[in-house]
Design a protein around this motif. Structure first.
Motif, PDB file in Angstrom:
ATOM      1  N   ASN A  84       0.831  -1.218   0.000  1.00 59.12           N
ATOM      2  CA  ASN A  84       0.000   0.000   0.000  1.00 59.12           C
ATOM      3  C   ASN A  84       0.863   1.266   0.000  1.00 59.12           C
ATOM      4  O   ASN A  84       0.624   2.198   0.755  1.00 59.12           O
ATOM      5  CB  ASN A  84      -0.972  -0.018   1.177  1.00 59.12           C
ATOM      6  CG  ASN A  84      -1.990  -1.137   1.054  1.00 59.12           C
ATOM      7  OD1 ASN A  84      -2.561  -1.340  -0.015  1.00 59.12           O
ATOM      8  ND2 ASN A  84      -2.201  -1.879   2.125  1.00 59.12           N
ATOM      9  N   GLY A 119      -4.834  -4.949   0.141  1.00 61.65           N
ATOM     10  CA  GLY A 119      -4.721  -3.796  -0.736  1.00 61.65           C
ATOM     11  C   GLY A 119      -3.704  -3.989  -1.841  1.00 61.65           C
ATOM     12  O   GLY A 119      -3.387  -5.114  -2.224  1.00 61.65           O
ATOM     13  N   ARG A 120      -3.194  -2.875  -2.330  1.00 61.42           N
ATOM     14  CA  ARG A 120      -2.274  -2.870  -3.479  1.00 61.42           C
ATOM     15  C   ARG A 120      -0.831  -3.047  -3.014  1.00 61.42           C
ATOM     16  O   ARG A 120      -0.310  -2.239  -2.252  1.00 61.42           O
ATOM     17  CB  ARG A 120      -2.417  -1.566  -4.254  1.00 61.42           C
ATOM     18  CG  ARG A 120      -1.627  -1.535  -5.531  1.00 61.42           C
ATOM     19  CD  ARG A 120      -1.922  -0.242  -6.305  1.00 61.42           C
ATOM     20  NE  ARG A 120      -0.828   0.081  -7.179  1.00 61.42           N
ATOM     21  CZ  ARG A 120       0.256   0.772  -6.843  1.00 61.42           C
ATOM     22  NH1 ARG A 120       0.403   1.230  -5.632  1.00 61.42           N
ATOM     23  NH2 ARG A 120       1.205   1.011  -7.722  1.00 61.42           N
TER      24      ARG A 120
END
Length: 145
Positions: A84, A119-120
């Motif tokens: 993230n 998440g990313r």
């Protein structure tokens, strides 16, 4: 569960670069298990390796060196990870086959121990040296336990 898989070729044009790939980690993942490999580890053609050593020595103004004493010329591509947008760690090691764990506890050295955030994420190929075409493979599994 498999959450990321990538294979490809790194060329000499990619030398001294970072190649980044994004992937999503779903909620509930407690650990990431990364299988990583690249080949060849060494520049296979002796004449090409000799040429690379000569270029490097010329670049740095070095003279009177023993080319054979500097052989073999080794490729080096390592991994680092962002979670993230925040640095999670790096595994800058020599082996061209690695198993890396990212988790709250007992992560591979170089990786920060803390809970996995959904998440990313990014996995970054840090191309320290590419002396020839190099085939790489990255496989990332999410573990819920």
């Amino acid at each position: 569960m498999l959450i990321f898989e990538k294979a490809g070729i790194i060329s000499q044009a990619d030398d001294k670069t970072n190649i980044s790939f994004s992937f999503n980690v779903p909620e509930g993942v407690k650990a990431l298990k990364v299988k990583y490999s690249y080949n060849p580890k060494e520049v296979e053609f002796k004449a090409e390796a000799h040429h690379q050593i000569e270029e490097a020595m010329h670049k740095y103004g070095m003279q009177n060196y023993d080319i054979d004493g500097l052989m073999p010329v080794k490729n080096l591509i390592t991994l680092s990870f962002d979670e993230n947008g925040k640095y999670r760690g790096a595994c800058h090691r020599q082996p061209n086959r690695q198993l890396i764990t990212i988790a709250e506890e007992n992560s591979t050295p170089g990786i920060i121990n803390k809970p996995i955030e959904a998440g990313r994420w990014e996995v970054v190929l840090n191309v320290h040296y590419a002396g020839c075409n190099i085939h790489y493979s990255i496989e990332i599994e999410g573990k819920n336990v």
